[in-house]
Design a protein around this motif. Structure first.
Motif, PDB file in Angstrom:
ATOM      1  N   VAL A 149      -5.257  -4.246 -74.283  1.00  0.00           N
ATOM      2  CA  VAL A 149      -4.805  -5.585 -74.655  1.00  0.00           C
ATOM      3  C   VAL A 149      -5.825  -6.222 -75.592  1.00  0.00           C
ATOM      4  CG1 VAL A 149      -4.148  -7.866 -73.794  1.00  0.00           C
ATOM      5  CG2 VAL A 149      -3.623  -5.816 -72.437  1.00  0.00           C
ATOM      6  N   ILE A 150      -5.305  -6.739 -76.708  1.00  0.00           N
ATOM      7  CA  ILE A 150      -6.105  -7.575 -77.592  1.00  0.00           C
ATOM      8  C   ILE A 150      -5.426  -8.942 -77.619  1.00  0.00           C
ATOM      9  CG2 ILE A 150      -7.170  -5.739 -78.944  1.00  0.00           C
ATOM     10  CD1 ILE A 150      -5.021  -6.066 -81.049  1.00  0.00           C
ATOM     11  N   VAL A 151      -6.220  -9.995 -77.745  1.00  0.00           N
ATOM     12  CA  VAL A 151      -5.653 -11.334 -77.614  1.00  0.00           C
ATOM     13  C   VAL A 151      -6.000 -12.221 -78.801  1.00  0.00           C
ATOM     14  CG1 VAL A 151      -5.691 -11.226 -75.092  1.00  0.00           C
ATOM     15  CG2 VAL A 151      -7.609 -12.258 -76.306  1.00  0.00           C
ATOM     16  N   ALA A 152      -5.128 -13.190 -79.009  1.00  0.00           N
ATOM     17  CA  ALA A 152      -5.347 -14.242 -79.999  1.00  0.00           C
ATOM     18  C   ALA A 152      -4.879 -15.547 -79.368  1.00  0.00           C
ATOM     19  CB  ALA A 152      -4.573 -13.948 -81.278  1.00  0.00           C
ATOM     20  N   HIS A 153      -5.659 -16.601 -79.580  1.00  0.00           N
ATOM     21  CA  HIS A 153      -5.341 -17.900 -78.974  1.00  0.00           C
ATOM     22  C   HIS A 153      -4.461 -18.772 -79.847  1.00  0.00           C
ATOM     23  CE1 HIS A 153      -8.875 -16.490 -76.724  1.00  0.00           C
ATOM     24  NE2 HIS A 153      -8.260 -17.074 -75.710  1.00  0.00           N
ATOM     25  N   ASP A 154      -4.187 -18.302 -81.072  1.00  0.00           N
ATOM     26  CA  ASP A 154      -3.275 -19.027 -81.958  1.00  0.00           C
ATOM     27  C   ASP A 154      -2.796 -18.073 -83.048  1.00  0.00           C
ATOM     28  OD1 ASP A 154      -5.217 -18.967 -84.103  1.00  0.00           O
ATOM     29  OD2 ASP A 154      -6.107 -20.811 -83.341  1.00  0.00           O
ATOM     30  N   GLY A 155      -1.893 -18.560 -83.877  1.00  0.00           N
ATOM     31  CA  GLY A 155      -1.319 -17.720 -84.916  1.00  0.00           C
ATOM     32  C   GLY A 155      -2.328 -17.267 -85.947  1.00  0.00           C
ATOM     33  N   MET A 173      -3.569   5.561 -75.525  1.00  0.00           N
ATOM     34  CA  MET A 173      -3.227   4.331 -74.814  1.00  0.00           C
ATOM     35  C   MET A 173      -2.614   3.349 -75.824  1.00  0.00           C
ATOM     36  SD  MET A 173      -5.689   1.692 -72.692  1.00  0.00           S
ATOM     37  CE  MET A 173      -6.005   2.815 -71.360  1.00  0.00           C
ATOM     38  N   LYS A 174      -1.467   2.814 -75.471  1.00  0.00           N
ATOM     39  CA  LYS A 174      -0.778   1.847 -76.344  1.00  0.00           C
ATOM     40  C   LYS A 174      -1.530   0.522 -76.350  1.00  0.00           C
ATOM     41  CE  LYS A 174       3.067   4.260 -77.203  1.00  0.00           C
ATOM     42  NZ  LYS A 174       3.793   4.413 -78.429  1.00  0.00           N
ATOM     43  N   LYS A 175      -1.557  -0.108 -77.529  1.00  0.00           N
ATOM     44  CA  LYS A 175      -2.274  -1.369 -77.716  1.00  0.00           C
ATOM     45  C   LYS A 175      -1.271  -2.496 -77.909  1.00  0.00           C
ATOM     46  CE  LYS A 175      -5.030  -0.994 -81.067  1.00  0.00           C
ATOM     47  NZ  LYS A 175      -5.910  -0.957 -82.238  1.00  0.00           N
ATOM     48  N   ILE A 176      -1.483  -3.588 -77.173  1.00  0.00           N
ATOM     49  CA  ILE A 176      -0.597  -4.750 -77.241  1.00  0.00           C
ATOM     50  C   ILE A 176      -1.407  -5.979 -77.636  1.00  0.00           C
ATOM     51  CG2 ILE A 176       0.979  -6.252 -75.957  1.00  0.00           C
ATOM     52  CD1 ILE A 176       1.559  -3.829 -74.130  1.00  0.00           C
ATOM     53  N   LEU A 177      -0.909  -6.686 -78.644  1.00  0.00           N
ATOM     54  CA  LEU A 177      -1.498  -7.960 -79.057  1.00  0.00           C
ATOM     55  C   LEU A 177      -0.725  -9.082 -78.379  1.00  0.00           C
ATOM     56  CD1 LEU A 177      -3.168  -9.933 -80.803  1.00  0.00           C
ATOM     57  CD2 LEU A 177      -1.531  -9.508 -82.666  1.00  0.00           C
ATOM     58  N   VAL A 178      -1.457  -9.938 -77.667  1.00  0.00           N
ATOM     59  CA  VAL A 178      -0.860 -11.113 -77.037  1.00  0.00           C
ATOM     60  C   VAL A 178      -1.338 -12.342 -77.800  1.00  0.00           C
ATOM     61  CG1 VAL A 178      -0.588 -12.442 -74.908  1.00  0.00           C
ATOM     62  CG2 VAL A 178      -0.891  -9.954 -74.788  1.00  0.00           C
ATOM     63  N   VAL A 179      -0.393 -13.080 -78.388  1.00  0.00           N
ATOM     64  CA  VAL A 179      -0.702 -14.304 -79.127  1.00  0.00           C
ATOM     65  C   VAL A 179      -0.148 -15.460 -78.297  1.00  0.00           C
ATOM     66  CG1 VAL A 179      -0.507 -15.537 -81.316  1.00  0.00           C
ATOM     67  CG2 VAL A 179      -0.449 -13.021 -81.301  1.00  0.00           C
ATOM     68  N   GLU A 180      -1.053 -16.184 -77.634  1.00  0.00           N
ATOM     69  CA  GLU A 180      -0.655 -17.220 -76.666  1.00  0.00           C
ATOM     70  C   GLU A 180      -1.760 -18.264 -76.596  1.00  0.00           C
ATOM     71  OE1 GLU A 180       0.811 -19.594 -74.217  1.00  0.00           O
ATOM     72  OE2 GLU A 180       2.074 -17.806 -74.172  1.00  0.00           O
ATOM     73  N   ASP A 181      -1.406 -19.545 -76.726  1.00  0.00           N
ATOM     74  CA  ASP A 181      -2.413 -20.607 -76.708  1.00  0.00           C
ATOM     75  C   ASP A 181      -2.736 -21.120 -75.311  1.00  0.00           C
ATOM     76  OD1 ASP A 181       0.217 -21.822 -76.732  1.00  0.00           O
ATOM     77  OD2 ASP A 181      -0.763 -23.735 -77.116  1.00  0.00           O
ATOM     78  N   GLU A 182      -1.889 -20.866 -74.332  1.00  0.00           N
ATOM     79  CA  GLU A 182      -2.160 -21.335 -72.967  1.00  0.00           C
ATOM     80  C   GLU A 182      -3.001 -20.288 -72.242  1.00  0.00           C
ATOM     81  OE1 GLU A 182       1.061 -23.123 -70.699  1.00  0.00           O
ATOM     82  OE2 GLU A 182       2.241 -23.173 -72.556  1.00  0.00           O
ATOM     83  N   GLU A 183      -4.241 -20.647 -71.938  1.00  0.00           N
ATOM     84  CA  GLU A 183      -5.222 -19.713 -71.377  1.00  0.00           C
ATOM     85  C   GLU A 183      -4.735 -19.059 -70.081  1.00  0.00           C
ATOM     86  OE1 GLU A 183      -8.626 -17.626 -72.017  1.00  0.00           O
ATOM     87  OE2 GLU A 183      -7.953 -19.251 -73.305  1.00  0.00           O
ATOM     88  N   ASP A 184      -4.107 -19.832 -69.182  1.00  0.00           N
ATOM     89  CA  ASP A 184      -3.641 -19.266 -67.908  1.00  0.00           C
ATOM     90  C   ASP A 184      -2.580 -18.191 -68.128  1.00  0.00           C
ATOM     91  OD1 ASP A 184      -5.354 -20.927 -66.541  1.00  0.00           O
ATOM     92  OD2 ASP A 184      -3.809 -22.376 -65.968  1.00  0.00           O
ATOM     93  N   ILE A 185      -1.652 -18.464 -69.018  1.00  0.00           N
ATOM     94  CA  ILE A 185      -0.599 -17.488 -69.303  1.00  0.00           C
ATOM     95  C   ILE A 185      -1.191 -16.272 -70.003  1.00  0.00           C
ATOM     96  CG2 ILE A 185       1.524 -17.055 -70.608  1.00  0.00           C
ATOM     97  CD1 ILE A 185       2.244 -20.013 -70.028  1.00  0.00           C
ATOM     98  N   LEU A 186      -2.077 -16.505 -70.944  1.00  0.00           N
ATOM     99  CA  LEU A 186      -2.733 -15.416 -71.654  1.00  0.00           C
ATOM    100  C   LEU A 186      -3.449 -14.484 -70.671  1.00  0.00           C
ATOM    101  CD1 LEU A 186      -3.632 -14.181 -74.412  1.00  0.00           C
ATOM    102  CD2 LEU A 186      -5.609 -15.683 -74.263  1.00  0.00           C
ATOM    103  N   ASN A 187      -4.213 -15.052 -69.756  1.00  0.00           N
ATOM    104  CA  ASN A 187      -4.941 -14.244 -68.778  1.00  0.00           C
ATOM    105  C   ASN A 187      -4.002 -13.505 -67.837  1.00  0.00           C
ATOM    106  OD1 ASN A 187      -7.513 -14.804 -69.767  1.00  0.00           O
ATOM    107  ND2 ASN A 187      -7.670 -16.679 -68.566  1.00  0.00           N
ATOM    108  N   LEU A 188      -2.934 -14.158 -67.404  1.00  0.00           N
ATOM    109  CA  LEU A 188      -1.967 -13.507 -66.524  1.00  0.00           C
ATOM    110  C   LEU A 188      -1.321 -12.313 -67.220  1.00  0.00           C
ATOM    111  CD1 LEU A 188      -0.309 -13.375 -63.909  1.00  0.00           C
ATOM    112  CD2 LEU A 188       1.289 -15.005 -64.959  1.00  0.00           C
ATOM    113  N   VAL A 189      -0.871 -12.520 -68.450  1.00  0.00           N
ATOM    114  CA  VAL A 189      -0.242 -11.433 -69.204  1.00  0.00           C
ATOM    115  C   VAL A 189      -1.233 -10.295 -69.421  1.00  0.00           C
ATOM    116  CG1 VAL A 189       0.783 -10.804 -71.424  1.00  0.00           C
ATOM    117  CG2 VAL A 189       1.476 -12.920 -70.296  1.00  0.00           C
ATOM    118  N   ARG A 190      -2.465 -10.629 -69.764  1.00  0.00           N
ATOM    119  CA  ARG A 190      -3.492  -9.603 -69.981  1.00  0.00           C
ATOM    120  C   ARG A 190      -3.687  -8.764 -68.722  1.00  0.00           C
ATOM    121  NH1 ARG A 190      -9.498 -11.129 -71.786  1.00  0.00           N
ATOM    122  NH2 ARG A 190      -8.239 -12.849 -72.467  1.00  0.00           N
ATOM    123  N   ILE A 191      -3.814  -9.406 -67.572  1.00  0.00           N
ATOM    124  CA  ILE A 191      -4.028  -8.688 -66.311  1.00  0.00           C
ATOM    125  C   ILE A 191      -2.838  -7.778 -66.004  1.00  0.00           C
ATOM    126  CG2 ILE A 191      -4.161  -8.995 -63.798  1.00  0.00           C
ATOM    127  CD1 ILE A 191      -5.872 -11.555 -64.450  1.00  0.00           C
TER     128      ILE A 191
END
Length: 119
Positions: free
Chosen positions: A28-34, A1-19
């Motif tokens: 999906v792995i996430v980060a809320h800032d750089g 399974m391919k792994k994608i890192l999402v680096v996004e500070d806006e929680e709504d956008i982060l959650n939408l992209v993750r879903i």
């Protein structure tokens, strides 16, 4: 399974992209800032979805840092700023693609799938 890192500070956008990504069978792995992103990139994701305008460290600064550290991971920039200067910077920094917010789910997945099937 391919792994994608999402680096996004806006929680709504982060959650939408993750879903959207998880529905399409990506891990999906996430980060809320750089700064968090710099830690998460050590998990060697197959792709990074990167917001440009974040507090503390911009997406461009994050990108410069990971490239200087030797990471050659494809990057799709997420930006609300579709001005020519932003797109020119993306080209100069050799970003793989750009997605303008608000984005279309199908457009996002087309770009993600295209990059991940190349690599």
């Amino acid at each position: 399974m391919k792994k994608i890192l999402v680096v996004e500070d806006e929680e709504d956008i982060l959650n939408l992209v993750r879903i959207i990504l998880e529905i399409n069978n990506y891990k999906v792995i996430v980060a809320h800032d750089g700064y968090q992103g710099l830690e998460m990139v050590k998990e060697n994701p197959d792709l990074i979805l990167l917001d440009i305008m974040m507090p503390g460290m911009t997406g461009w600064e994050f990108l410069d840092k990971i490239r200087a550290d030797g990471y050659d991971i494809p990057v799709i920039v997420l930006t609300a700023n579709a001005q020519m200067s932003t797109l020119e910077t993306a080209i100069n920094k050799k970003v793989d693609d750009c997605v303008v917010k608000p984005f279309d789910r199908e457009d996002l997945m087309e770009k993600v799938n295209s990059i991940l099937t190349k690599n």
